[in-house]
Design a protein around this motif. Structure first.
Motif, PDB file in Angstrom:
ATOM      1  N   SER A 192      46.789 -47.891  95.121  1.00  0.00           N
ATOM      2  CA  SER A 192      46.740 -46.486  94.706  1.00  0.00           C
ATOM      3  C   SER A 192      45.342 -46.097  94.247  1.00  0.00           C
ATOM      4  CB  SER A 192      47.723 -46.236  93.567  1.00  0.00           C
ATOM      5  OG  SER A 192      48.996 -46.674  93.918  1.00  0.00           O
ATOM      6  N   ALA A 223      50.811 -36.904  87.612  1.00  0.00           N
ATOM      7  CA  ALA A 223      51.152 -37.973  88.546  1.00  0.00           C
ATOM      8  C   ALA A 223      52.643 -38.257  88.560  1.00  0.00           C
ATOM      9  CB  ALA A 223      50.378 -39.236  88.184  1.00  0.00           C
ATOM     10  N   LEU A 257      50.708 -41.890  93.641  1.00  0.00           N
ATOM     11  CA  LEU A 257      49.669 -42.306  92.704  1.00  0.00           C
ATOM     12  C   LEU A 257      48.288 -42.181  93.329  1.00  0.00           C
ATOM     13  CD1 LEU A 257      51.336 -45.392  90.964  1.00  0.00           C
ATOM     14  CD2 LEU A 257      51.231 -43.022  90.208  1.00  0.00           C
ATOM     15  N   THR A 262      45.181 -39.788  92.007  1.00  0.00           N
ATOM     16  CA  THR A 262      43.882 -40.357  91.647  1.00  0.00           C
ATOM     17  C   THR A 262      42.726 -39.568  92.254  1.00  0.00           C
ATOM     18  OG1 THR A 262      44.966 -42.503  91.613  1.00  0.00           O
ATOM     19  CG2 THR A 262      42.588 -42.533  91.568  1.00  0.00           C
ATOM     20  N   ILE A 273      47.432 -46.166  85.979  1.00  0.00           N
ATOM     21  CA  ILE A 273      48.183 -46.138  87.241  1.00  0.00           C
ATOM     22  C   ILE A 273      49.248 -47.234  87.242  1.00  0.00           C
ATOM     23  CG2 ILE A 273      47.942 -46.620  89.712  1.00  0.00           C
ATOM     24  CD1 ILE A 273      47.111 -43.844  89.025  1.00  0.00           C
TER      25      ILE A 273
END
Lengths: 293, 313
Positions: free
Chosen positions: A102, A139, A161, A165, A223
Motif C-alpha cells: 500500500s 482511509a 490504502l 496514501t 497504514i
C-alpha cells in the motif's frame, strides 16, 4: 581545479544521517526490531516449527511460560489447535506485505505526481487541488466503500490504502522537489542541453528520492494499523490465510479462558508499529534539524 | 467566517460527488436486480415494477445516476435487505449512540491530552516530559482492538467494574454511563497521543514568541503566563488537529462499536458490508462521509472564528 577543503572533509550525506541515527539508542533498537520481524516474515516457511494452517487436537495450549505450557508450542495454540508462533510468522508476513504494497504503490504514484508538479509548475494547481479533495476522504471510509463493492479481501484493502496514501505523498514529494529545483545543478543540467526527461530522472528524482522514502516510513505504521483493523473486522484478509489483525479477532472468542490467543498477535502489531514510528521520527529528526527536540 | 463556510462548502462538492458515485456503484454492482435492491426483499412485484420504471433501468447510466441523486437528496435510501426497514430509519436509530460515544470520548481525552502536552512543553526535557511523549508514541502505535480487548479483560472480566456489551440507554442515565465507559475509554486512549503531541509542539512554539517574553518581563506569575498567554494561542492548531484526525477517530469508532456490540453507525456499516446488505452499506457510507465533511467544516469555521488573522484572508 582544486576542491575546497571543507567539501572534501564532509562525509557523504547518507553516511552522516546513518551515523546520527545509530547514535540514538531507541532508534537503533527499533531498527533492529524491525529488521528481525522482516527477517522472520521472509523466512516464515523455513523457520515455522509447525503447519500454520493445520489444526491439531491440542486446542488452546497456553504459551511456554504459563503453567501448563510446553516447548512443543512455544507461544501456545489457538482455538483450532494451530501453532500460534507459526501463524504469527505467516501473519506478520501478510500484515507487512499489505502495509508495504500500500505504501509502495500509493507512495510511488503520489511521489510521481508531486515531482511532476514541482518540475512543471503549471501542473501544480491541478495536482494540489486533487490532493486536497482526496485528503478529505479518510482511509478507513475508502476501505469500507471498496470492500462493500468488491467484497472482503486483502486486495480491496491494499487498493484503498494505496489510494489513501497518494495525496500525502504527492504533497511531501512536491515540497521536497521544490527545494531540489532551487539547486544550481538543475540549471546546470539544463544549460548543457539535457532534455526535460533527463533532468527529471537524473537530477530531480535521484536527489529527492531518499527524503521521500523517509517520509513514507512515517506513514507505514498508520497504514499497518488501518489494514490490521480492517482484517480484524473481517473485511480484510480472508481465512485460511493468517494475518495479525484476523488472528486477534479469532482470539476474541476465547478472551475469557485463553487471552493469549488474541493478545500475542495484537502485541506483535503494537511492537512493529511502535518500532516503525520511532524509526520514522528519528529519521525525520536527523533529516530535518528544525524539528529536532 | 461566512467566506470560510462558503469556500469550504464549495471544496466539499467534489468529495460529495465522489461519495455519491461510490454509493451509486454499490447499488449498481450489487448482484441481482437494482429495482429489487431499492424496493426491499419483501416488496410486492408491482412496487418493484414501479421502481424499475422510476429508476429508468433501460436508460443511459447518466440518467440513472441523476435519478439516484434525486432519490438520495429526498432522503430515500432504499430498504435494508436484512431487516426490510428503510435505510433512513436504521441510520436514524444509530446516529445518536455514535454521537454519544464521540462526545464521551472527546470530553475527557481532549482536556487530558492538552494538559499533558502543556506539562511536557513547560518542563521540556524532564522525566515527566519524556514519559508523556513515550506515552503518546505508544498511544498512536496501539491497535485500537488491542486496547478494547485489554480493557474488557481487565475492567470487564477480571474486576467486573463495567459491562462490555451493548448500550445501556441514553447517556444521562446511570446504565447508559456504565455501558459507555469502556468504549469511550478505549477510543479516548488512542486520541490522547495526537492531542498531547500537537499541544506540546504548539506550546513550545508560542513560548518562544515576543508576547510571552513581554508577559514574563511584566513580572506575571509563570502559571498565568503559561495559561493566559501561551496556552490560549497554542490551542489553535489543536482545534485543526481534531478535524485532521476525524478519520482516525472514525476508524477507531468503527472497531470499538463492533467489539463492544455498541449499536452505532460503525457497527451498522460493518454488519451491512459483511452481510452484503448493499442498500444499508450505501447509506452508512454516505452518512459517514457527510459526517466527516461536516466535522471539517465546523473545525474550519471555529478556526476562523478564533483566529482573527484568518478572517482577513
Amino acid at each position: 581545479m582544486t576542491i575546497p577543503a571543507d567539501i572534501e572533509n564532509t562525509p557523504p550525506r547518507r553516511q552522516a544521517w546513518w551515523r546520527a541515527l545509530m547514535r540514538d539508542p531507541s532508534a537503533a533498537v527499533s531498527m533492529i526490531v524491525l529488521a528481525l520481524f522482516v527477517l522472520g516474515a521472509v523466512l516464515a516457511p523455513l523457520i515455522a516449527p509447525h503447519d500454520p494452517f493445520e489444526g491439531t487436537r491440542s486446542v488452546m495450549q497456553p504459551p511456554v511460560w504459563a503453567e501448563r505450557g510446553d516447548w512443543t508450542y512455544i507461544l501456545g495454540t489457538d482455538g483450532q489447535g494451530r501453532d500460534i508462533l507459526s501463524r504469527l510468522l505467516y501473519g506478520t508476513r501478510l500484515t507487512l506485505l499489505i502495509g508495504l504494497l500500500s505504501v509502495g504503490i500509493g507512495g510511488f504514484i503520489g511521489s510521481f505526481l508531486g515531482l511532476l508538479s514541482a518540475f512543471y509548475p503549471r501542473l501544480s494547481p491541478f495536482v494540489m487541488r486533487f490532493a486536497d479533495v482526496m485528503l478529505s476522504f479518510p482511509a478507513i471510509l475508502l476501505g469500507l466503500a471498496l470492500v462493500a463493492i468488491f467484497g472482503p479481501g486483502a486486495l480491496p484493502v491494499i487498493i484503498a490504502l494505496s489510494i489513501a496514501t497518494v495525496p500525502d505523498s504527492a504533497r511531501i514529494a512536491r515540497s521536497i522537489a521544490l527545494s531540489v529545483m532551487q539547486q544550481e545543478y538543475i540549471e546546470a543540467g539544463r544549460a548543457i542541453g539535457l532534455s526535460d526527461t533527463a533532468v527529471f530522472t537524473r537530477y530531480l528524482v535521484r536527489n529527492s528520492i531518499s527524503a521521500i522514502m523517509i517520509f513514507m516510513s512515517l506513514r507505514f505504521g498508520q497504514i499497518i494499523l488501518i489494514g490490521a483493523a480492517l482484517s480484524f473486522l473481517g473485511l480484510g484478509a480472508r481465512p485460511p490465510a493468517a494475518e495479525l489483525g484476523m488472528m486477534a479477532s479469532q482470539g476474541r472468542d476465547f478472551i475469557l479462558f485463553a487471552p493469549h490467543i488474541a493478545f500475542i498477535p495484537s502485541l506483535t502489531i503494537f511492537i512493529i508499529v511502535l518500532a516503525a514510528n520511532i524509526t520514522g521520527d528519528a529519521l525525520r529528526d536527523v533529516l530535518d534539524p528544525r524539528m529536532r527536540s | 467566517m461566512i467566506d470560510t463556510a462558503v469556500r469550504r462548502l464549495l471544496q466539499s462538492i467534489p468529495v460529495l460527488i465522489g461519495v455519491l458515485i461510490l454509493g451509486f456503484l454499490l447499488i449498481q454492482l450489487s448482484p441481482g436486480d437494482p429495482a429489487r435492491v431499492f424496493a426491499g426483499a419483501m416488496a410486492p412485484p408491482e412496487v418493484v415494477e414501479q421502481i424499475r420504471e422510476q429508476m429508468g433501468l433501460d436508460r443511459p447510466m447518466l440518467v440513472q445516476f441523476w435519478a439516484y441523486l434525486e432519490r438520495v437528496l429526498q432522503g430515500d435510501l432504499g430498504r435494508s435487505f436484512i431487516s426490510n426497514k428503510t435505510v433512513a430509519s436504521e441510520l436514524g436509530a444509530a446516529i445518536v449512540p455514535t454521537l454519544e460515544l464521540m462526545f464521551a470520548c472527546l470530553v475527557w481525552s481532549i482536556p487530558l491530552g492538552i494538559a499533558m502536552g502543556t506539562l511536557g512543553a513547560v518542563w521540556r526535557g524532564s522525566f515527566l516530559d519524556r514519559a508523556i511523549m513515550a506515552f503518546s508514541v505508544a498511544g498512536v502505535s496501539l491497535p485500537i482492538f488491542f486496547i478494547c480487548l485489554l480493557l474488557i479483560q481487565l475492567l470487564g472480566v477480571k474486576w467486573q467494574l463495567f459491562p462490555f456489551i451493548g448500550r445501556g440507554g441514553p447517556l444521562w442515565t446511570l446504565e447508559g454511563l456504565r455501558h459507555i465507559a469502556l468504549p469511550a475509554l478505549s477510543l479516548g486512549l488512542i486520541f490522547i497521543g495526537p492531542v498531547a503531541r500537537m499541544t506540546r509542539s504548539s506550546v513550545l512554539e508560542v513560548l518562544k514568541l515576543d508576547h510571552v517574553r513581554t508577559a514574563r518581563s511584566k513580572g506575571l506569575k509563570e502559571r498565568r503566563v503559561i495559561i493566559k498567554h501561551a496556552l490560549r494561542n497554542a490551542l489553535l492548531p489543536v482545534i485543526t488537529l481534531v478535524g485532521l484526525q476525524a478519520g482516525y477517530l472514525l476508524g477507531g469508532a468503527v472497531v470499538t462499536e463492533t467489539i463492544f456490540s455498541y449499536p452505532g453507525i460503525g457497527r451498522l456499516s460493518v454488519g451491512a458490508i459483511l452481510s452484503a446488505d448493499y442498500p444499508l452499506a450505501q447509506g452508512c457510507i454516505l452518512v459517514l462521509a457527510l459526517a466527516f465533511i461536516i466535522i471539517n467544516m465546523i473545525v474550519d469555521m471555529l478556526y476562523a472564528l478564533l483566529d482573527p488573522r484568518v478572517q482577513g484572508k
